[in-house]
Design a protein around this motif. Structure first.
Motif, PDB file in Angstrom:
ATOM      1  N   GLU A  44       0.832  -1.190   0.000  1.00 34.75           N
ATOM      2  CA  GLU A  44       0.000   0.000   0.000  1.00 34.75           C
ATOM      3  C   GLU A  44       0.874   1.251   0.000  1.00 34.75           C
ATOM      4  OE1 GLU A  44      -3.935  -0.852   2.189  1.00 34.75           O
ATOM      5  OE2 GLU A  44      -2.374  -1.583   3.475  1.00 34.75           O
ATOM      6  N   SER A  45       0.252   2.424  -0.151  1.00 39.20           N
ATOM      7  CA  SER A  45       1.066   3.635  -0.222  1.00 39.20           C
ATOM      8  C   SER A  45       1.849   3.835   1.062  1.00 39.20           C
ATOM      9  CB  SER A  45       0.198   4.858  -0.522  1.00 39.20           C
ATOM     10  OG  SER A  45      -0.901   4.901   0.336  1.00 39.20           O
ATOM     11  N   HIS A 218       0.379  -1.561  -6.704  1.00 37.96           N
ATOM     12  CA  HIS A 218      -0.469  -1.788  -5.547  1.00 37.96           C
ATOM     13  C   HIS A 218      -1.600  -2.727  -5.934  1.00 37.96           C
ATOM     14  CE1 HIS A 218      -2.639   1.197  -7.832  1.00 37.96           C
ATOM     15  NE2 HIS A 218      -3.713   0.760  -7.231  1.00 37.96           N
ATOM     16  N   ASP A 219      -1.624  -3.132  -7.208  1.00 38.42           N
ATOM     17  CA  ASP A 219      -2.758  -3.860  -7.755  1.00 38.42           C
ATOM     18  C   ASP A 219      -2.461  -5.360  -7.839  1.00 38.42           C
ATOM     19  OD1 ASP A 219      -4.686  -5.015  -9.416  1.00 38.42           O
ATOM     20  OD2 ASP A 219      -4.978  -3.157 -10.518  1.00 38.42           O
ATOM     21  N   PHE A 220      -3.167  -6.132  -7.017  1.00 38.12           N
ATOM     22  CA  PHE A 220      -2.941  -7.572  -7.012  1.00 38.12           C
ATOM     23  C   PHE A 220      -3.309  -8.225  -8.337  1.00 38.12           C
ATOM     24  CE2 PHE A 220      -2.453  -7.432  -2.406  1.00 38.12           C
ATOM     25  CZ  PHE A 220      -1.486  -8.400  -2.238  1.00 38.12           C
ATOM     26  N   GLY A 221      -4.271  -7.614  -9.044  1.00 36.13           N
ATOM     27  CA  GLY A 221      -4.651  -8.144 -10.342  1.00 36.13           C
ATOM     28  C   GLY A 221      -3.476  -8.128 -11.306  1.00 36.13           C
ATOM     29  N   LEU A 259      -5.189  -8.459   2.876  1.00 35.17           N
ATOM     30  CA  LEU A 259      -5.268  -7.698   1.630  1.00 35.17           C
ATOM     31  C   LEU A 259      -6.077  -8.452   0.582  1.00 35.17           C
ATOM     32  CD1 LEU A 259      -1.771  -6.166   0.822  1.00 35.17           C
ATOM     33  CD2 LEU A 259      -3.849  -4.979   1.501  1.00 35.17           C
ATOM     34  N   SER A 262      -9.689  -8.436   1.274  1.00 35.15           N
ATOM     35  CA  SER A 262     -10.431  -7.182   1.122  1.00 35.15           C
ATOM     36  C   SER A 262     -10.618  -6.772  -0.334  1.00 35.15           C
ATOM     37  CB  SER A 262      -9.782  -6.060   1.937  1.00 35.15           C
ATOM     38  OG  SER A 262      -8.401  -6.032   1.748  1.00 35.15           O
ATOM     39  N   LEU A 263     -10.166  -7.594  -1.270  1.00 36.78           N
ATOM     40  CA  LEU A 263     -10.393  -7.275  -2.681  1.00 36.78           C
ATOM     41  C   LEU A 263     -11.840  -7.590  -3.065  1.00 36.78           C
ATOM     42  CD1 LEU A 263      -7.232  -8.781  -4.416  1.00 36.78           C
ATOM     43  CD2 LEU A 263      -7.664  -6.404  -3.823  1.00 36.78           C
ATOM     44  N   ALA A 282     -12.662  -6.447   5.719  1.00 38.17           N
ATOM     45  CA  ALA A 282     -11.652  -5.390   5.726  1.00 38.17           C
ATOM     46  C   ALA A 282     -10.624  -5.639   6.828  1.00 38.17           C
ATOM     47  CB  ALA A 282     -12.324  -4.042   5.933  1.00 38.17           C
ATOM     48  N   ILE A 283      -9.401  -5.087   6.623  1.00 39.80           N
ATOM     49  CA  ILE A 283      -8.418  -5.079   7.709  1.00 39.80           C
ATOM     50  C   ILE A 283      -8.755  -3.869   8.563  1.00 39.80           C
ATOM     51  CG2 ILE A 283      -5.969  -4.978   8.295  1.00 39.80           C
ATOM     52  CD1 ILE A 283      -5.285  -5.857   5.510  1.00 39.80           C
ATOM     53  N   GLY A 285      -8.222  -0.726  11.270  1.00 40.85           N
ATOM     54  CA  GLY A 285      -7.141   0.241  11.480  1.00 40.85           C
ATOM     55  C   GLY A 285      -6.555   0.752  10.194  1.00 40.85           C
ATOM     56  N   GLN A 286      -5.401   1.391  10.291  1.00 44.11           N
ATOM     57  CA  GLN A 286      -4.758   1.895   9.087  1.00 44.11           C
ATOM     58  C   GLN A 286      -3.242   1.734   9.132  1.00 44.11           C
ATOM     59  OE1 GLN A 286      -6.642   5.592   9.311  1.00 44.11           O
ATOM     60  NE2 GLN A 286      -6.544   5.305  11.500  1.00 44.11           N
ATOM     61  N   VAL A 287      -2.665   1.966   7.937  1.00 45.29           N
ATOM     62  CA  VAL A 287      -1.219   1.851   7.791  1.00 45.29           C
ATOM     63  C   VAL A 287      -0.548   2.801   8.789  1.00 45.29           C
ATOM     64  CG1 VAL A 287       0.662   2.145   6.155  1.00 45.29           C
ATOM     65  CG2 VAL A 287      -1.552   1.336   5.360  1.00 45.29           C
TER      66      VAL A 287
END
Lengths: 335, 281
Positions: A44-45, A218-221, A259, A262-263, A282-283, A285-287
């Motif tokens: 992630e960013s 950042h894209d798992f696809g 991750l 959450s897709l 969802a996970i 909290g945050q980064v």
């Protein structure tokens, strides 16, 4: 078959300095890129994936930050200790990079052809005649499948669409016949249909030219479609590394699992009657803020399987299954 | 979010928003006299209907006119032609403050859409005050603070952040603040313009869940503007695919994804990289 390691990053740590604070952007990061391989760096960013790309090419502004420890080896040769002059022979020559936003990477006041010519002049030993230069530029534009290469050569960047601009960037990156290509979010600024074209082009060129590619995204696809191996980064370090199929089908780190869960695309398709209840896993909290990272495992405040032992000390990377490395003390347990 | 009691608002038959032959042309000007030489047909005659409780998605690539449509619905832009009816009433006949109590918008960039000089308490409180004043009666400060705290709880934020500033929050938290501000007007319809596209994957899932929770607990309807077809498939009930200012295909999620009709929709769907590794050769 033993494959040659083209690029190795060993225990790299990078710090940034901002407002009197030390920000650890990379902490003990190691990656190995084999010949002809596409390695994905996903996260992630703020996880440090772009910093990694920049540090490989020694592109981090000296005032802002520096490499604190670690090594970067290109075919066994240490890059960090090279003089600037020698470094230039590797950077751009053997290792090229393309960035996320092609429009800001191109100079708006020069014609596309001139910008490719500049790169040719820098990286080719022999002096090319104008005619030869033009021929090479057209060949490069044909290589990246630019329609009407002769017209494009005379165009200014703003006259091209985002996808076309990215093709020009790829042409410039390839003009020096590099062995390694670092692609930092190469399609993030593009629409999906254009993204598909550019990724297809990159994959095709990788095979045709025998390139080794580090693909940052950042894209798992995108990772699933293009990479053979994947490193997942979180808060400046690699938390899991394995082959693409292992990452997708048997992820071991709770962050990677979170991750993937959450897709929206991996959500089980629900019947129409069930749609009212649809929710993503969802996970929470945050980064974390890189200037004030939590103690111990950096993921522990958000981790669904956290235990007391996670809090005091950061775990190291362990090989749980062959070639599958995880930074989690609970990996391998039956959870 | 677990705090919200879900009463499962189903999609009803009442039409909340009807868009009829909506057009927006932007003039192209040339020369010193700004002569109008041409028009960009950003939105070129689109029509659709949204039922109460429904999540309706407008999808398409950049430049297809989806954001222009969003702005037309909240009248940040005035239409060149066509009508937008809210419960049968033309929104161009409503006063702005009236419209704001019915339709609200959430923007893509939570960094640009919050005033950096205002505290969270002011950003949301201002909207709360408008709403309370519109309802009639005198408004006192304590009431505003109470209502603001309530809204922050609703969107999953702590209620003690009233004196903090936007820069102290992450992207996901800011998006929650933007949602709280929109909810302060107690609208029935929310236009969400790319609400999660600037957020990280793990935070994106939280916000998508929040939007669904709010729909259920408050009976909201959404117009979702998005380019990520995975998000759209997950979140919406019905979809319209836009291309060059026109709607080329519309239908339920199942219809559009499983029985795609238009070749453009097909190429869009095929272009999404699926998060399934390809078999190794």
């Amino acid at each position: 078959m033993v494959m040659e390691n083209v690029l190795e990053v060993k225990n790299l740590s990078v710090e940034f300095y901002k407002g009197g604070k030390v920000i650890p952007a990379l902490r003990d990061v190691s990656i190995t890129l084999k010949k002809n391989e596409v390695l994905g760096i996903v996260g992630e960013s703020g996880c440090g994936k772009s910093t990694l790309a920049l540090s490989i090419l020694k592109l981090i502004p000296e005032r802002e930050g520096k490499v604190v420890s670690g090594k970067i080896l290109f075919k066994g040769e240490e890059l960090l200790s090279l003089s600037d002059k020698k470094l230039l022979k590797v950077r751009g020559d053997k290792i090229s990079i393309i960035f996320q936003d092609p429009f800001t990477s191109l100079n708006p006041v020069f014609r596309v052809g001139n910008q490719i010519a500049e790169s040719l002049a820098l990286h080719r030993k022999e002096n090319l005649s104008t005619h030869q230069k033009e021929k090479e530029i057209i060949e490069l534009l044909e290589l990246v499948k630019m329609p009407k290469p002769k017209d494009t050569m005379l165009a200014y960047p703003h006259q091209l669409s985002g996808g076309m601009q990215q093709r020009v960037m790829i042409a410039i990156a390839l003009s020096s016949n590099p062995e390694v290509l670092i692609a930092d979010e190469p399609t993030t600024a593009l629409d999906v249909t254009i993204q598909k074209e550019i990724l297809g082009l990159l994959t095709e060129l990788q095979k045709k030219l025998g390139l080794s590619v580090v693909l940052i995204t950042h894209d798992f696809g995108i990772v699933a479609q293009t990479c053979q191996r994947v490193s997942v980064m979180y808060a400046g370090s690699i938390v899991e590394e394995a082959s693409t199929s292992e990452i997708f089908y048997s992820p071991l780190h709770p962050y990677t699992r979170g991750l993937l869960d959450s897709l929206p695309s991996r959500e089980e398709p629900v019947g129409f009657s069930q749609r009212e209840k649809r929710r993503l896993k969802a996970i929470s909290g945050q980064v974390p803020d890189p200037s004030s990272l939590p103690s111990g495992c950096k993921f522990h405040p958000r981790c669904p399987i956290v235990i007391e032992k996670c809090k005091p000390e950061e775990p190291g990377l362990r090989e749980i299954v062959e070639n599958h490395w995880v930074r989690c003390i609970r990996a391998g347990e039956v959870v | 979010m677990s705090g919200i009691v879900s009463n499962q608002q189903p999609v009803t038959d009442a039409t909340i928003l009807k868009v009829e032959d909506l057009k927006k042309y932007f003039p192209v000007e040339r020369g010193v006299f700004r002569r109008i030489v041409d028009y960009v047909r950003a939105v070129d005659g689109i029509s659709f209907e949204i039922k109460k409780g429904e999540i309706f998605a407008l999808v398409g690539e950049s430049g297809c006119g989806k954001t222009t449509t969003a702005k037309l619905i909240v009248r940040l832009l005035e239409a060149t032609g066509g009508k937008i009816l809210f419960y049968g009433k033309d929104i161009s006949s409503l006063r702005r403050t009236e419209l704001a109590r019915k339709i609200q918008i959430i923007f893509q960039d939570p960094f640009a859409s919050l005033n950096p000089r205002l505290t969270i308490g002011t950003i949301i409180g201002e909207a709360v005050r408008h709403r309370l004043e519109a309802a009639g009666g005198k408004v006192n400060g304590r009431e505003i603070v109470e209502k603001t705290r309530e809204l922050l709880n609703k969107v999953g934020l702590p209620s003690n952040i009233l004196n903090e500033y936007p820069h102290q929050f992450s992207g996901g938290q800011r998006q929650r603040i933007g949602i709280a501000r929109a909810l302060a007007m107690e609208p029935e319809l929310i236009v969400a313009d790319e609400p999660v596209s600037s957020l990280d994957i793990s935070v994106q899932a939280q916000i998508l869940n929040l939007l669904l929770d709010l729909r259920d607990s408050l009976g909201l309807s959404y117009v979702l503007i998005a380019h990520d077809l995975n998000v759209v498939r997950f979140l919406s009930d019905r979809i319209a695919v836009m291309y060059r200012g026109r709607i080329v295909e519309t239908g339920s999620v199942e219809m559009v994804y499983e029985h795609t009709g238009h070749p453009y929709t097909k190429s869009l769907l095929e272009a999404i990289p699926t998060a399934e590794p390809q078999p190794t050769e």
